[in-house]
Design a protein around this motif. Sequence first.
Motif, PDB file in Angstrom:
ATOM      1  N   ILE A 173       0.847  -1.192   0.000  1.00 56.04           N
ATOM      2  CA  ILE A 173       0.000   0.000   0.000  1.00 56.04           C
ATOM      3  C   ILE A 173       0.884   1.243   0.000  1.00 56.04           C
ATOM      4  N   GLY A 174       0.558   2.182  -0.873  1.00 60.89           N
ATOM      5  CA  GLY A 174       1.307   3.425  -0.975  1.00 60.89           C
ATOM      6  C   GLY A 174       0.498   4.612  -0.472  1.00 60.89           C
ATOM      7  N   ALA A 175       0.670   5.737  -1.132  1.00 58.37           N
ATOM      8  CA  ALA A 175       0.061   6.998  -0.721  1.00 58.37           C
ATOM      9  C   ALA A 175      -1.428   7.048  -1.063  1.00 58.37           C
ATOM     10  N   ARG A 176      -2.130   7.909  -0.356  1.00 54.55           N
ATOM     11  CA  ARG A 176      -3.536   8.181  -0.672  1.00 54.55           C
ATOM     12  C   ARG A 176      -3.619   8.843  -2.036  1.00 54.55           C
ATOM     13  N   VAL A 177      -4.707   8.603  -2.737  1.00 55.55           N
ATOM     14  CA  VAL A 177      -4.968   9.275  -4.004  1.00 55.55           C
ATOM     15  C   VAL A 177      -6.374   9.859  -3.931  1.00 55.55           C
ATOM     16  N   GLY A 178      -6.488  11.123  -4.307  1.00 52.18           N
ATOM     17  CA  GLY A 178      -7.783  11.786  -4.252  1.00 52.18           C
ATOM     18  C   GLY A 178      -8.146  12.198  -2.841  1.00 52.18           C
ATOM     19  N   ARG A 179      -9.359  12.668  -2.724  1.00 51.49           N
ATOM     20  CA  ARG A 179      -9.877  13.166  -1.444  1.00 51.49           C
ATOM     21  C   ARG A 179     -10.813  12.145  -0.819  1.00 51.49           C
ATOM     22  N   ASP A 180     -11.196  12.394   0.429  1.00 53.36           N
ATOM     23  CA  ASP A 180     -12.247  11.591   1.049  1.00 53.36           C
ATOM     24  C   ASP A 180     -13.535  11.809   0.257  1.00 53.36           C
ATOM     25  N   VAL A 181     -14.253  10.737  -0.011  1.00 52.96           N
ATOM     26  CA  VAL A 181     -15.522  10.826  -0.732  1.00 52.96           C
ATOM     27  C   VAL A 181     -16.621  10.334   0.201  1.00 52.96           C
ATOM     28  N   ARG A 182     -17.595  11.193   0.471  1.00 48.95           N
ATOM     29  CA  ARG A 182     -18.719  10.803   1.331  1.00 48.95           C
ATOM     30  C   ARG A 182     -19.613   9.816   0.606  1.00 48.95           C
ATOM     31  N   MET A 183     -20.073   8.831   1.367  1.00 43.58           N
ATOM     32  CA  MET A 183     -20.970   7.798   0.835  1.00 43.58           C
ATOM     33  C   MET A 183     -22.093   7.578   1.839  1.00 43.58           C
ATOM     34  N   ALA A 184     -23.148   6.921   1.381  1.00 46.21           N
ATOM     35  CA  ALA A 184     -24.249   6.503   2.262  1.00 46.21           C
ATOM     36  C   ALA A 184     -24.763   7.666   3.107  1.00 46.21           C
ATOM     37  N   HIS A 185     -25.070   8.762   2.443  1.00 43.25           N
ATOM     38  CA  HIS A 185     -25.629   9.940   3.111  1.00 43.25           C
ATOM     39  C   HIS A 185     -24.748  10.425   4.258  1.00 43.25           C
ATOM     40  N   GLY A 186     -23.421  10.341   4.076  1.00 45.42           N
ATOM     41  CA  GLY A 186     -22.484  10.824   5.076  1.00 45.42           C
ATOM     42  C   GLY A 186     -22.131   9.825   6.155  1.00 45.42           C
ATOM     43  N   ARG A 187     -22.731   8.640   6.116  1.00 45.50           N
ATOM     44  CA  ARG A 187     -22.443   7.637   7.150  1.00 45.50           C
ATOM     45  C   ARG A 187     -21.124   6.918   6.899  1.00 45.50           C
ATOM     46  N   SER A 188     -20.608   6.993   5.668  1.00 43.21           N
ATOM     47  CA  SER A 188     -19.342   6.345   5.318  1.00 43.21           C
ATOM     48  C   SER A 188     -18.495   7.313   4.508  1.00 43.21           C
ATOM     49  N   VAL A 189     -17.193   7.052   4.517  1.00 40.35           N
ATOM     50  CA  VAL A 189     -16.262   7.834   3.715  1.00 40.35           C
ATOM     51  C   VAL A 189     -15.320   6.873   3.009  1.00 40.35           C
ATOM     52  N   LEU A 190     -15.100   7.110   1.707  1.00 35.44           N
ATOM     53  CA  LEU A 190     -14.195   6.280   0.913  1.00 35.44           C
ATOM     54  C   LEU A 190     -12.826   6.942   0.869  1.00 35.44           C
ATOM     55  N   ARG A 191     -11.792   6.145   1.145  1.00 34.67           N
ATOM     56  CA  ARG A 191     -10.402   6.586   1.047  1.00 34.67           C
ATOM     57  C   ARG A 191      -9.672   5.581   0.168  1.00 34.67           C
ATOM     58  N   VAL A 192      -9.079   6.076  -0.924  1.00 35.69           N
ATOM     59  CA  VAL A 192      -8.393   5.193  -1.865  1.00 35.69           C
ATOM     60  C   VAL A 192      -6.889   5.403  -1.763  1.00 35.69           C
ATOM     61  N   TYR A 193      -6.164   4.302  -1.799  1.00 37.67           N
ATOM     62  CA  TYR A 193      -4.710   4.301  -1.738  1.00 37.67           C
ATOM     63  C   TYR A 193      -4.144   3.673  -3.010  1.00 37.67           C
ATOM     64  N   VAL A 194      -3.010   4.185  -3.467  1.00 34.56           N
ATOM     65  CA  VAL A 194      -2.278   3.537  -4.542  1.00 34.56           C
ATOM     66  C   VAL A 194      -1.701   2.243  -3.981  1.00 34.56           C
ATOM     67  N   ALA A 195      -1.686   1.195  -4.792  1.00 40.71           N
ATOM     68  CA  ALA A 195      -1.125  -0.087  -4.366  1.00 40.71           C
ATOM     69  C   ALA A 195      -0.412  -0.730  -5.540  1.00 40.71           C
ATOM     70  N   ARG A 196       0.493  -1.653  -5.200  1.00 42.48           N
ATOM     71  CA  ARG A 196       1.147  -2.433  -6.250  1.00 42.48           C
ATOM     72  C   ARG A 196       1.152  -3.895  -5.840  1.00 42.48           C
TER      73      ARG A 196
END
Length: 146
Positions: free
Chosen positions: A77-100
Amino acid sequence: MRTERVSGGRQADRREPRVVVGAAIISDGRVLACARAAPPEVAGRWEFPGGKVEPGEAETAALARECAEELGVRVEIGARVGRDVRMAHGRSVLRVYVARLLHGDQPEALEHSDLRWLSAGELDTVDWLPADEPVVAALRPLLTNG
């Protein structure tokens, strides 16, 4: 982000949104996209592999676990990519990481209906889930610039 809820005892209950992690697995200038198999309302739409972070679990550990479960691969797992993305009416947040991929592992569609490796020019050829779209935009320069 914090939300407050007043319970029957009139005390404010502060809740952090549930964290969902995704992996932008990059290999040879392309990123892995996965087609959802279920539920029916999102089946066939595309996402980055990943899932929910369990209580007490580090985000990177959760992501490594999810990649093993969903794709049968080991990843770094590497660095985060993009911003936090709200999901499920704000009950969840998506965080994506670069990976190899590690150790020559090759992903298998264990929980998805299809997998595709996409170059920067091919990112718009699949129907991404709404939560993944902002990450796709942030990922494009990484694929273009290597």
